[in-house]
Design an enzyme around this catalytic site. Structure first.
Site, PDB file in Angstrom:
ATOM      1  N   LYS A  14       6.695 114.802  57.008  1.00  0.00           N
ATOM      2  CA  LYS A  14       7.046 116.196  57.369  1.00  0.00           C
ATOM      3  C   LYS A  14       6.293 117.183  56.465  1.00  0.00           C
ATOM      4  O   LYS A  14       5.655 118.125  56.938  1.00  0.00           O
ATOM      5  CB  LYS A  14       8.570 116.414  57.274  1.00  0.00           C
ATOM      6  CG  LYS A  14       9.370 115.468  58.179  1.00  0.00           C
ATOM      7  CD  LYS A  14      10.852 115.726  58.122  1.00  0.00           C
ATOM      8  CE  LYS A  14      11.505 115.368  56.799  1.00  0.00           C
ATOM      9  NZ  LYS A  14      11.451 113.925  56.445  1.00  0.00           N
ATOM     10  N   ARG A  88      20.093 118.686  59.672  1.00  0.00           N
ATOM     11  CA  ARG A  88      20.070 117.261  59.378  1.00  0.00           C
ATOM     12  C   ARG A  88      21.322 116.543  59.864  1.00  0.00           C
ATOM     13  O   ARG A  88      21.427 115.337  59.724  1.00  0.00           O
ATOM     14  CB  ARG A  88      20.036 117.109  57.842  1.00  0.00           C
ATOM     15  CG  ARG A  88      18.774 116.535  57.299  1.00  0.00           C
ATOM     16  CD  ARG A  88      18.931 116.489  55.793  1.00  0.00           C
ATOM     17  NE  ARG A  88      18.061 115.509  55.239  1.00  0.00           N
ATOM     18  CZ  ARG A  88      16.860 115.801  54.731  1.00  0.00           C
ATOM     19  NH1 ARG A  88      16.427 117.015  54.692  1.00  0.00           N
ATOM     20  NH2 ARG A  88      16.123 114.847  54.238  1.00  0.00           N
ATOM     21  N   ARG A 127       4.138 107.518  47.018  1.00  0.00           N
ATOM     22  CA  ARG A 127       4.038 108.994  46.931  1.00  0.00           C
ATOM     23  C   ARG A 127       3.989 109.449  45.476  1.00  0.00           C
ATOM     24  O   ARG A 127       4.730 108.960  44.629  1.00  0.00           O
ATOM     25  CB  ARG A 127       5.251 109.645  47.613  1.00  0.00           C
ATOM     26  CG  ARG A 127       5.280 111.157  47.363  1.00  0.00           C
ATOM     27  CD  ARG A 127       6.193 111.883  48.289  1.00  0.00           C
ATOM     28  NE  ARG A 127       7.556 111.386  48.316  1.00  0.00           N
ATOM     29  CZ  ARG A 127       8.444 111.778  49.228  1.00  0.00           C
ATOM     30  NH1 ARG A 127       8.121 112.644  50.155  1.00  0.00           N
ATOM     31  NH2 ARG A 127       9.665 111.292  49.210  1.00  0.00           N
ATOM     32  N   ARG A 160       9.149 110.969  42.638  1.00  0.00           N
ATOM     33  CA  ARG A 160      10.431 111.654  42.825  1.00  0.00           C
ATOM     34  C   ARG A 160      11.583 110.728  42.453  1.00  0.00           C
ATOM     35  O   ARG A 160      11.521 109.528  42.727  1.00  0.00           O
ATOM     36  CB  ARG A 160      10.566 112.082  44.300  1.00  0.00           C
ATOM     37  CG  ARG A 160      10.557 113.588  44.468  1.00  0.00           C
ATOM     38  CD  ARG A 160      10.422 113.991  45.890  1.00  0.00           C
ATOM     39  NE  ARG A 160      11.537 113.601  46.743  1.00  0.00           N
ATOM     40  CZ  ARG A 160      11.609 113.906  48.033  1.00  0.00           C
ATOM     41  NH1 ARG A 160      10.658 114.608  48.598  1.00  0.00           N
ATOM     42  NH2 ARG A 160      12.634 113.529  48.764  1.00  0.00           N
ATOM     43  N   ARG A 171      18.837 106.360  51.848  1.00  0.00           N
ATOM     44  CA  ARG A 171      18.379 107.566  52.562  1.00  0.00           C
ATOM     45  C   ARG A 171      18.030 107.234  54.012  1.00  0.00           C
ATOM     46  O   ARG A 171      18.327 108.006  54.917  1.00  0.00           O
ATOM     47  CB  ARG A 171      17.154 108.169  51.849  1.00  0.00           C
ATOM     48  CG  ARG A 171      17.517 108.915  50.577  1.00  0.00           C
ATOM     49  CD  ARG A 171      16.304 109.141  49.696  1.00  0.00           C
ATOM     50  NE  ARG A 171      15.297 109.977  50.300  1.00  0.00           N
ATOM     51  CZ  ARG A 171      14.025 110.025  49.899  1.00  0.00           C
ATOM     52  NH1 ARG A 171      13.625 109.278  48.888  1.00  0.00           N
ATOM     53  NH2 ARG A 171      13.172 110.828  50.495  1.00  0.00           N
TER      54      ARG A 171
HETATM   55  P1  AP5 Z   1       5.791 113.317  52.974  1.00  0.00           P
HETATM   56  O1  AP5 Z   1       5.004 114.290  53.774  1.00  0.00           O
HETATM   57  O2  AP5 Z   1       6.163 113.658  51.575  1.00  0.00           O
HETATM   58  O3  AP5 Z   1       7.101 112.848  53.809  1.00  0.00           O
HETATM   59  P2  AP5 Z   1       8.421 113.665  54.190  1.00  0.00           P
HETATM   60  O4  AP5 Z   1       8.755 113.334  55.594  1.00  0.00           O
HETATM   61  O5  AP5 Z   1       8.269 115.113  53.839  1.00  0.00           O
HETATM   62  O6  AP5 Z   1       9.426 112.904  53.220  1.00  0.00           O
HETATM   63  P3  AP5 Z   1      10.604 113.404  52.279  1.00  0.00           P
HETATM   64  O7  AP5 Z   1      10.952 112.198  51.434  1.00  0.00           O
HETATM   65  O8  AP5 Z   1      10.259 114.647  51.516  1.00  0.00           O
HETATM   66  O9  AP5 Z   1      11.710 113.674  53.300  1.00  0.00           O
HETATM   67  P4  AP5 Z   1      13.225 113.724  53.065  1.00  0.00           P
HETATM   68  O10 AP5 Z   1      13.713 114.275  54.332  1.00  0.00           O
HETATM   69  O11 AP5 Z   1      13.814 112.433  52.633  1.00  0.00           O
HETATM   70  O12 AP5 Z   1      13.361 114.606  51.748  1.00  0.00           O
HETATM   71  P5  AP5 Z   1      13.710 116.133  51.506  1.00  0.00           P
HETATM   72  O13 AP5 Z   1      12.899 116.584  50.368  1.00  0.00           O
HETATM   73  O14 AP5 Z   1      13.701 116.904  52.777  1.00  0.00           O
HETATM   74  O15 AP5 Z   1       4.983 111.916  53.015  1.00  0.00           O
HETATM   75  C1  AP5 Z   1       5.465 110.788  52.294  1.00  0.00           C
HETATM   76  C2  AP5 Z   1       4.270 110.026  51.671  1.00  0.00           C
HETATM   77  O16 AP5 Z   1       3.492 109.429  52.734  1.00  0.00           O
HETATM   78  C3  AP5 Z   1       3.287 110.924  50.889  1.00  0.00           C
HETATM   79  O17 AP5 Z   1       2.807 110.210  49.795  1.00  0.00           O
HETATM   80  C4  AP5 Z   1       2.145 111.220  51.894  1.00  0.00           C
HETATM   81  O18 AP5 Z   1       0.922 111.411  51.243  1.00  0.00           O
HETATM   82  C5  AP5 Z   1       2.163 109.945  52.753  1.00  0.00           C
HETATM   83  N1  AP5 Z   1       1.863 110.180  54.166  1.00  0.00           N
HETATM   84  C6  AP5 Z   1       2.355 111.192  54.944  1.00  0.00           C
HETATM   85  N2  AP5 Z   1       1.911 111.055  56.218  1.00  0.00           N
HETATM   86  C7  AP5 Z   1       1.139 109.944  56.240  1.00  0.00           C
HETATM   87  C8  AP5 Z   1       0.388 109.264  57.280  1.00  0.00           C
HETATM   88  N3  AP5 Z   1       0.352 109.722  58.531  1.00  0.00           N
HETATM   89  N4  AP5 Z   1      -0.289 108.138  56.950  1.00  0.00           N
HETATM   90  C9  AP5 Z   1      -0.259 107.653  55.664  1.00  0.00           C
HETATM   91  N5  AP5 Z   1       0.426 108.242  54.640  1.00  0.00           N
HETATM   92  C10 AP5 Z   1       1.105 109.368  54.931  1.00  0.00           C
HETATM   93  O19 AP5 Z   1      15.245 116.042  51.067  1.00  0.00           O
HETATM   94  C11 AP5 Z   1      15.632 115.404  49.861  1.00  0.00           C
HETATM   95  C12 AP5 Z   1      17.144 115.333  49.781  1.00  0.00           C
HETATM   96  O20 AP5 Z   1      17.706 116.668  49.778  1.00  0.00           O
HETATM   97  C13 AP5 Z   1      17.848 114.643  50.962  1.00  0.00           C
HETATM   98  O21 AP5 Z   1      17.877 113.250  50.809  1.00  0.00           O
HETATM   99  C14 AP5 Z   1      19.244 115.270  50.875  1.00  0.00           C
HETATM  100  O22 AP5 Z   1      19.999 114.664  49.874  1.00  0.00           O
HETATM  101  C15 AP5 Z   1      18.961 116.704  50.464  1.00  0.00           C
HETATM  102  N6  AP5 Z   1      18.865 117.620  51.621  1.00  0.00           N
HETATM  103  C16 AP5 Z   1      17.748 118.296  52.025  1.00  0.00           C
HETATM  104  N7  AP5 Z   1      18.019 119.029  53.133  1.00  0.00           N
HETATM  105  C17 AP5 Z   1      19.320 118.820  53.419  1.00  0.00           C
HETATM  106  C18 AP5 Z   1      20.185 119.275  54.460  1.00  0.00           C
HETATM  107  N8  AP5 Z   1      19.747 120.084  55.439  1.00  0.00           N
HETATM  108  N9  AP5 Z   1      21.459 118.830  54.475  1.00  0.00           N
HETATM  109  C19 AP5 Z   1      21.917 118.001  53.526  1.00  0.00           C
HETATM  110  N10 AP5 Z   1      21.159 117.526  52.514  1.00  0.00           N
HETATM  111  C20 AP5 Z   1      19.866 117.931  52.455  1.00  0.00           C
END
Ligand code: AP5
Length: 215
Positions: A14, A88, A127, A160, A171
């Site tokens: 994302k 979410r 990552r 992270r 997760r």
């Molecule tokens: P990356 O782009 O970082 O992936 P992402 O989908 O953004 O992953 P996140 O781990 O950030 O998502 P998340 O939803 O778990 O975490 P968030 O920060 O939102 O890519 C990942 C890796 O793969 C990178 O190294 C990249 O280079 C590589 N890559 C990407 N695309 C690729 C491809 N096509 N091919 C090869 N490699 C690739 O949330 C964190 C926490 O916050 C949650 O767990 C929760 O506890 C809390 N939270 C956040 N929002 C809410 C909400 N709305 N409600 C409740 N809790 C919440």
């Protein structure tokens, strides 16, 4: 105001595709990034969020909805938002519908990044994130050009805290239980645009560009 949602499991990419939409005028709003900032600042929300995120759990719906309500309350009608990580849960999606109505937001759609759990594990375990500007790299798929430092500001790259094996498993399970039902929710509203996110970074970005050019 306009809003576009990026939906997908942890590590689907994302944050990585967000820049394509930023180039189209969307402001990237990652609720995960906002929460990590609150944790660093040791605010009351950050203290509560830190304990939950460290265990792979979600923060409460009330906290999540409040972040988006504050954003919309303080924004100009001309602004366009890319929501990465919100909604979410079904409860958040329902509250978001009310916010859309009360703030006269045009809902541009939901891009779903589809990816198998095996790929997610490989992506997340490799990552690395710049501790200062937040730029995301991958040791194999998107390595920094100079060793272990950020290409943009030369700062240290870190893993992270919630990216380790057991928490990652949790997760993914929480995503399947609480977030995956949103796929049907938005499909029924004709808002869903699924993309195969198992392709390379550039291929996924191109698929997102295709979506944008058709809308
Ligand atoms: P990356 O782009 O970082 O992936 P992402 O989908 O953004 O992953 P996140 O781990 O950030 O998502 P998340 O939803 O778990 O975490 P968030 O920060 O939102 O890519 C990942 C890796 O793969 C990178 O190294 C990249 O280079 C590589 N890559 C990407 N695309 C690729 C491809 N096509 N091919 C090869 N490699 C690739 O949330 C964190 C926490 O916050 C949650 O767990 C929760 O506890 C809390 N939270 C956040 N929002 C809410 C909400 N709305 N409600 C409740 N809790 C919440």
């Amino acid at each position: 105001m306009n809003a576009l949602v990026l939906l997908g499991p942890p590590g689907a990419g994302k944050g990585t595709v967000a820049n394509v939409l930023v180039d189209k005028g969307y402001k990237h709003i990652s609720t995960g990034d906002i929460l990590r900032k609150q944790i660093r600042m040791e605010t009351p929300v950050g203290r509560e969020a830190g304990a939950l995120i460290d265990r792979g759990r979600f923060v409460s719906d009330a906290v999540a909805v409040d972040m988006i309500q504050q954003l919309l309350d303080s924004s100009e009608p001309s602004e366009k938002f890319l929501l990465d990580g919100f909604p979410r849960t079904l409860k958040q999606a329902e509250s978001f519908e009310q916010l859309i109505f009360s703030h006269e937001v045009k809902f541009d759609g939901v891009i779903l990044l589809k990816c198998s759990p095996e790929i997610l594990v490989e992506r997340i375990s490799g990552r690395r994130t710049c501790e200062i500007c937040g730029t995301v790299y991958h040791v194999k798929f998107n390595p920094p050009s100079r060793g272990d430092v950020c290409d943009i500001d030369g700062s240290k790259l870190v893993e992270r805290a919630d990216d380790n094996g057991e928490i990652l498993k949790e997760r993914i399970e929480v995503y399947l239980k609480r977030t995956a039902p949103l796929v049907e929710f938005y499909k029924n509203r004709n808002l869903l645009y699924p993309i195969d996110a198992s392709m390379s970074i550039e291929e996924v970005r191109n698929a997102v560009r295709e979506y944008v050019s058709g809308h």
